[in-house]
Motif scaffolding. Structure first.
Motif, short mmCIF file in Angstrom:
data_model
loop_
_atom_site.label_atom_id
_atom_site.label_comp_id
_atom_site.label_asym_id
_atom_site.label_seq_id
_atom_site.Cartn_x
_atom_site.Cartn_y
_atom_site.Cartn_z
N THR A 6 0.85 -1.30 -0.07
CA THR A 6 0.04 0.17 0.13
C THR A 6 0.80 1.50 -0.04
OG1 THR A 6 -0.07 -0.31 2.45
CG2 THR A 6 -2.07 -1.16 1.04
N PRO A 9 2.31 4.16 -7.69
CA PRO A 9 1.86 3.48 -8.87
C PRO A 9 2.91 3.21 -9.86
CG PRO A 9 0.08 5.27 -8.20
CD PRO A 9 1.42 5.38 -7.44
N HIS A 10 3.06 1.88 -10.56
CA HIS A 10 3.82 1.50 -11.65
C HIS A 10 5.26 2.00 -11.48
CE1 HIS A 10 0.10 0.80 -13.59
NE2 HIS A 10 -0.28 2.26 -13.72
N ARG A 34 -6.12 -9.92 -2.34
CA ARG A 34 -5.92 -8.53 -2.00
C ARG A 34 -4.75 -7.92 -2.73
NH1 ARG A 34 -4.82 -6.93 3.40
NH2 ARG A 34 -4.71 -4.81 2.38
N MET A 35 -3.85 -9.02 -2.65
CA MET A 35 -2.43 -8.53 -3.35
C MET A 35 -2.42 -8.30 -4.88
SD MET A 35 0.47 -7.18 -2.44
CE MET A 35 0.40 -6.10 -4.00
N GLU A 45 -5.20 -7.86 -6.63
CA GLU A 45 -6.03 -6.64 -7.18
C GLU A 45 -4.85 -5.51 -7.64
OE1 GLU A 45 -8.72 -5.93 -4.43
OE2 GLU A 45 -10.04 -7.95 -4.80
N HIS A 46 -3.85 -5.60 -6.85
CA HIS A 46 -2.92 -4.13 -6.82
C HIS A 46 -1.77 -4.34 -7.77
CE1 HIS A 46 -5.22 -2.17 -3.86
NE2 HIS A 46 -5.15 -3.32 -2.92
N GLY A 101 -1.39 -2.24 -10.89
CA GLY A 101 -1.18 -0.85 -10.42
C GLY A 101 -0.01 -0.56 -10.10
N ILE A 102 0.77 -1.65 -9.53
CA ILE A 102 2.37 -1.21 -8.85
C ILE A 102 3.23 -1.80 -9.97
CG2 ILE A 102 1.59 -1.38 -6.35
CD1 ILE A 102 3.09 -4.24 -6.39
N TRP A 150 -7.14 -10.28 -17.01
CA TRP A 150 -7.07 -9.04 -16.42
C TRP A 150 -7.16 -7.92 -17.89
CZ3 TRP A 150 -2.25 -9.28 -12.83
CH2 TRP A 150 -2.64 -9.60 -11.55
#
Length: 254
Positions: free
Chosen positions: A122, A126-127, A187-188, A190-191, A194-195, A223
């Motif tokens: 968290t 991003p990216h 949960r991870m 999903e992200h 974005g990372i 995805w």
């Protein structure tokens, strides 16, 4: 055979001890097929140094292995390594593991940034992550009660050591994954889009048979255009299924 970093300083009463899953990650990341993949992706010396993030570092053995052997794995030494863990005791232990491993193997040429005490990824921009590594709590078991986390995440005031109840909670964080062992992993996942960096980001996620890796891989492929998910490492078999699997996640150029 690349040496395994020392974790002799780690107190395993409250920090996850390296086990079969940890060593499978080491073997996978240093396998000829994966070093070829990673070197093809990152060995351009003029490109920005890759940032490696491990979420849930535990003892730090995996992140330390990557940092200490960056030249072999990536074909370059200017690799940045960063870790996160919800367990503050793991953060301190892992930081020492990584620093010691780099000093012994890389002579300070790769750069260890820190291990951050926090929830998954968290804190990441991003990216910003080029290589993401995740050995999640994958055992199908009830999740720990996080309402007591602030209390248990430090040595109690006026005490010199943690209690058995506190240690049990901290270890539970490292293995209990909720329903199907997938609550934290989902949960991870999903992200991850974005990372990861858009042009060269790649993730390595460990799953067990109960996590239904084939279902997870298909979900990732859905995805969107270019997303890929393949098993690149496996350990042991149980009832005909690989007991543990390393899934590589990346996006091909569209």
């Amino acid at each position: 055979m690349l040496p395994t970093p020392s974790t002799s300083h780690v107190c395993y009463d409250r920090v996850y001890e390296p086990a079969e899953d940890s060593y499978l990650l080491l073997d996978t990341l240093s396998a000829a097929s994966e070093t070829a993949f990673l070197q093809d992706r990152f060995n351009n010396a003029s490109s920005t140094p890759p940032l490696v993030l491990e979420v849930g570092v535990g003892s730090g053995v995996v992140l330390a292995f990557v940092a200490a052997n960056a030249g072999t794995i990536f074909g370059r030494h200017d690799v940045l390594t960063l870790g996160t863990d919800i367990n503050s005791f793991a953060c301190r232990a892992a930081a020492q593991t990584v620093r010691d491993a780099i000093q012994e193997r890389e002579d300070g040429r790769s750069v260890f940034t820190d291990v951050v005490n926090g929830d998954l990824a968290t804190a990441m921009r991003p990216h910003s992550v080029d290589v993401f590594i995740f050995n999640p709590p994958y055992v199908p078991a009830e999740l720990p009660d996080l309402s007591c986390h602030d209390k248990y995440n430090k040595v109690p005031e006026g005490k010199k050591a943690t209690s058995f109840e506190q240690d049990s909670y901290l270890l539970e964080l490292s293995y209990a994954g909720g329903e199907d062992g997938m609550v934290v992993t989902n949960r991870m996942l999903e992200h991850i889009p974005g990372i990861l960096s858009a042009d060269r980001g790649v993730a390595y996620v460990l799953l067990c048979a109960q996590n239904k890796p084939e279902v997870v891989k298909q979900r990732i492929r859905e995805w969107g255009a270019g997303w890929m998910a393949e098993s690149v490492g496996a350990s042991g078999k149980k009832a005909g299924w690989e007991k543990l699997v390393i899934v590589r996640i990346w996006r091909n150029a569209i």
